[in-house]
Scaffold this motif. Structure first.
Motif, mmCIF file in Angstrom:
data_model
loop_
_atom_site.group_PDB
_atom_site.id
_atom_site.type_symbol
_atom_site.label_atom_id
_atom_site.label_comp_id
_atom_site.label_asym_id
_atom_site.label_seq_id
_atom_site.Cartn_x
_atom_site.Cartn_y
_atom_site.Cartn_z
ATOM 1 N N ASN A 349 0.860 -1.182 0.000
ATOM 2 C CA ASN A 349 0.000 0.000 0.000
ATOM 3 C C ASN A 349 0.897 1.233 0.000
ATOM 4 N N THR A 350 1.011 1.859 -1.167
ATOM 5 C CA THR A 350 1.960 2.971 -1.312
ATOM 6 C C THR A 350 1.563 4.175 -0.458
ATOM 7 N N GLU A 351 0.255 4.359 -0.244
ATOM 8 C CA GLU A 351 -0.192 5.478 0.587
ATOM 9 C C GLU A 351 0.341 5.338 2.012
ATOM 10 N N ILE A 352 0.299 4.105 2.535
ATOM 11 C CA ILE A 352 0.801 3.877 3.894
ATOM 12 C C ILE A 352 2.319 3.995 3.926
ATOM 13 N N VAL A 353 2.982 3.512 2.881
ATOM 14 C CA VAL A 353 4.448 3.646 2.816
ATOM 15 C C VAL A 353 4.846 5.121 2.834
ATOM 16 N N GLU A 354 4.168 5.941 2.025
ATOM 17 C CA GLU A 354 4.489 7.365 1.970
ATOM 18 C C GLU A 354 4.257 8.041 3.323
ATOM 19 N N LYS A 355 3.228 7.614 4.026
ATOM 20 C CA LYS A 355 2.904 8.217 5.323
ATOM 21 C C LYS A 355 3.886 7.774 6.406
ATOM 22 N N GLU A 356 4.212 6.479 6.441
ATOM 23 C CA GLU A 356 5.030 5.928 7.527
ATOM 24 C C GLU A 356 6.529 6.137 7.323
ATOM 25 N N LYS A 357 6.955 6.173 6.056
ATOM 26 C CA LYS A 357 8.393 6.301 5.744
ATOM 27 C C LYS A 357 9.222 5.261 6.515
ATOM 28 N N PRO A 358 8.913 3.964 6.320
ATOM 29 C CA PRO A 358 9.640 2.919 7.057
ATOM 30 C C PRO A 358 11.050 2.728 6.512
ATOM 31 N N ASP A 359 11.903 2.148 7.336
ATOM 32 C CA ASP A 359 13.235 1.735 6.892
ATOM 33 C C ASP A 359 13.201 0.327 6.311
ATOM 34 N N ILE A 360 12.225 -0.458 6.759
ATOM 35 C CA ILE A 360 12.090 -1.855 6.319
ATOM 36 C C ILE A 360 10.615 -2.146 6.092
ATOM 37 N N VAL A 361 10.307 -2.864 5.025
ATOM 38 C CA VAL A 361 8.971 -3.429 4.804
ATOM 39 C C VAL A 361 9.105 -4.942 4.783
ATOM 40 N N LEU A 362 8.280 -5.591 5.587
ATOM 41 C CA LEU A 362 8.244 -7.056 5.642
ATOM 42 C C LEU A 362 6.883 -7.520 5.152
ATOM 43 N N MET A 363 6.882 -8.408 4.166
ATOM 44 C CA MET A 363 5.631 -9.006 3.690
ATOM 45 C C MET A 363 5.540 -10.430 4.223
ATOM 46 N N VAL A 364 4.446 -10.734 4.938
ATOM 47 C CA VAL A 364 4.218 -12.050 5.538
ATOM 48 C C VAL A 364 3.096 -12.727 4.757
ATOM 49 N N ILE A 365 3.405 -13.876 4.125
ATOM 50 C CA ILE A 365 2.466 -14.545 3.222
ATOM 51 C C ILE A 365 2.240 -15.971 3.691
ATOM 52 N N TYR A 366 0.987 -16.341 3.935
ATOM 53 C CA TYR A 366 0.671 -17.726 4.289
ATOM 54 C C TYR A 366 0.780 -18.589 3.038
ATOM 55 N N GLU A 367 1.543 -19.641 3.125
ATOM 56 C CA GLU A 367 1.938 -20.467 1.979
ATOM 57 C C GLU A 367 0.789 -20.840 1.035
ATOM 58 N N PRO A 368 -0.355 -21.360 1.524
ATOM 59 C CA PRO A 368 -1.415 -21.755 0.585
ATOM 60 C C PRO A 368 -2.058 -20.609 -0.182
ATOM 61 N N PHE A 369 -1.835 -19.338 0.263
ATOM 62 C CA PHE A 369 -2.478 -18.204 -0.381
ATOM 63 C C PHE A 369 -1.556 -17.451 -1.327
ATOM 64 N N ILE A 370 -0.400 -18.029 -1.631
ATOM 65 C CA ILE A 370 0.566 -17.330 -2.484
ATOM 66 C C ILE A 370 -0.024 -16.978 -3.837
ATOM 67 N N ARG A 371 -0.886 -17.845 -4.354
ATOM 68 C CA ARG A 371 -1.435 -17.584 -5.681
ATOM 69 C C ARG A 371 -2.345 -16.359 -5.720
ATOM 70 N N ASN A 372 -2.720 -15.823 -4.561
ATOM 71 C CA ASN A 372 -3.483 -14.571 -4.557
ATOM 72 C C ASN A 372 -2.692 -13.437 -5.199
ATOM 73 N N MET A 373 -1.373 -13.585 -5.266
ATOM 74 C CA MET A 373 -0.526 -12.534 -5.809
ATOM 75 C C MET A 373 -0.417 -12.597 -7.331
ATOM 76 N N LEU A 374 -0.868 -13.697 -7.914
ATOM 77 C CA LEU A 374 -0.765 -13.843 -9.362
ATOM 78 C C LEU A 374 -1.846 -13.021 -10.048
ATOM 79 N N PRO A 375 -1.586 -12.513 -11.268
ATOM 80 C CA PRO A 375 -2.598 -11.738 -11.981
ATOM 81 C C PRO A 375 -3.825 -12.597 -12.273
ATOM 82 N N LYS A 376 -4.992 -11.971 -12.164
ATOM 83 C CA LYS A 376 -6.251 -12.671 -12.447
ATOM 84 C C LYS A 376 -6.428 -12.749 -13.959
ATOM 85 N N GLU A 377 -6.661 -13.963 -14.432
ATOM 86 C CA GLU A 377 -6.794 -14.140 -15.892
ATOM 87 C C GLU A 377 -8.264 -14.182 -16.293
#
Length: 377
Positions: A349-377
């Motif tokens: 979420n770029t809006e939150i990134v711009e607001k928070e100005k973090p030094d690190i972003v960590l993305m936590v992904i539950y293994e069975p839901f990885i395909r949620n990141m793939l483009p919808k065909e």
């Protein structure tokens, strides 16, 4: 002849008692039902409209199927019979009955363990491009990017899976992606598969009757993340388990236990880790970030913890429900830690990134839901 006549009347009387009992019980409450345990909204009684009759029978049938007398007690008894007597799952499309009172989810949760429906080369490239776009964008904000894939619990405790489930491939989904990214990119993947297998010998790191890790699993996962981050970010230190008092207490109803009827045989222990010297970080008022439309846990969308007066880096976490337990442990190393429960989309979420100005972003992904990141065909 008289004996046969008496038996006929007795069977008829028994039949009438059985079919009339639900109606009599609704009125006189001879037996009370147990509380419902299904994690869904039951059908409501439809309004009878003589001018619009066509949908009424189906709607009333759906309502009756959800509300008939002693429904929860009957379902619970059916589940108990299947599990204890027949040694099989009452919901084969949803729940797997494992060894040693472990429950697992079916479908994509078990497919991630079996290595079934492996990622194609096109899908792997798409995931890599997605991650690297995020990394490039965050680098332009002087922010480092890390990805943590949370193993489905069968990948950490395969010994508790039924012997009928054979792995089709050596690597599950998460390990396949970790290996691909390590080989084909410079993205920093946090390997929880190795870390959690190493620490699992004593107390369990996942709930027996819930899909999530417990606080011990979250503790070791937080340390795996800190160990990885500390290679490039000075001042980060893994937590010491000896600095915590481990309290054991009965656990409430886990999500899979609820699905099979809250059976007492699935009672288990909750491990609560209490810092002996107190937490360095404290929860503070969260920002008024706009919750994703349709998100079912709006109160959990954003959480913030801070260490007062600290000059440590700032961390922003985009996570699913696994972020809840890991968040307090990670926050002990950062001046400000913001956790966003992003609704399983795993997007920056770029809006939150711009607001928070973090030094690190960590993305936590539950293994069975990885395909949620793939483009919808």
């Amino acid at each position: 002849m008289r004996h046969q006549f008496f038996r006929t009347y007795l069977i008829t009387l028994q039949f009438l008692c059985v079919i009339s009992f639900p109606f009599l019980n609704d009125r006189f409450h001879f037996i009370t039902d147990i509380p419902g345990f299904e994690n869904r909204k039951l059908a409501e009684k439809p309004v009878f409209n003589p001018e619009h009759l066509d949908p009424y029978p189906a709607a009333f049938e759906k309502y009756y199927n959800d509300t008939f007398a002693l429904r929860s007690r009957i379902i619970r008894g059916f589940n108990l019979y299947n599990i204890v007597i027949l040694k099989k799952t009452p919901f084969p499309d949803e729940v797997i009955i494992g060894k040693n009172n472990w429950l697992f989810l079916s479908g994509m949760h078990v497919n991630a363990y079996l290595g079934k429906d492996r990622f194609s080369e096109k899908e792997l490239r798409s995931l890599k491009e997605n991650f690297l776009r995020n990394k490039k964008y965050l680098a332009s904000k002087n922010c480092k990017f890390y990805v943590m894939i949370v193993p489905t619990k069968a990948n950490i405790y395969p010994e508790n899976m039924p012997f009928t489930f054979w792995k089709l491939n050596e690597l599950g989904w998460g390990e396949e992606i970790n290996r691909y990214m390590d080989k084909n990119s410079d993205l920093k993947m946090i390997d929880l598969f190795t870390a959690l297998k190493k620490e699992k010998s004593n107390d369990p790191l996942y709930y027996l009757a819930d899909l999530h890790w417990n606080r011990l699993g979250a503790f070791y996962s937080a340390n795996a993340a800190i160990n990885k981050m500390s290679q490039n970010i000075p001042g980060l230190s893994p937590l010491a388990l000896g600095d915590y008092r481990i309290l054991k207490k009965p656990l409430g109803i886990g999500d899979i236990r609820r699905m099979v009827g809250d059976l007492d045989m699935y009672n288990e222990t909750e491990y609560e880790l209490v810092p002996i010297a107190g937490s360095r970080s404290k929860e503070v008022k969260k920002e008024n970030y706009m919750v994703n439309k349709g998100f079912v846990f709006p109160d959990e969308y954003a959480r913030v913890r801070e260490i007062k007066g600290s000059r440590q880096p700032k961390l922003l976490i985009f996570s699913d429900s696994f972020g809840m337990h890991i968040f307090p442990f990670l926050s002990e190393n950062f001046s400000r830690t913001v956790k966003i429960f992003d609704g399983w989309s795993y997007a920056i979420n770029t809006e939150i990134v711009e607001k928070e100005k973090p030094d690190i972003v960590l993305m936590v992904i539950y293994e069975p839901f990885i395909r949620n990141m793939l483009p919808k065909e």
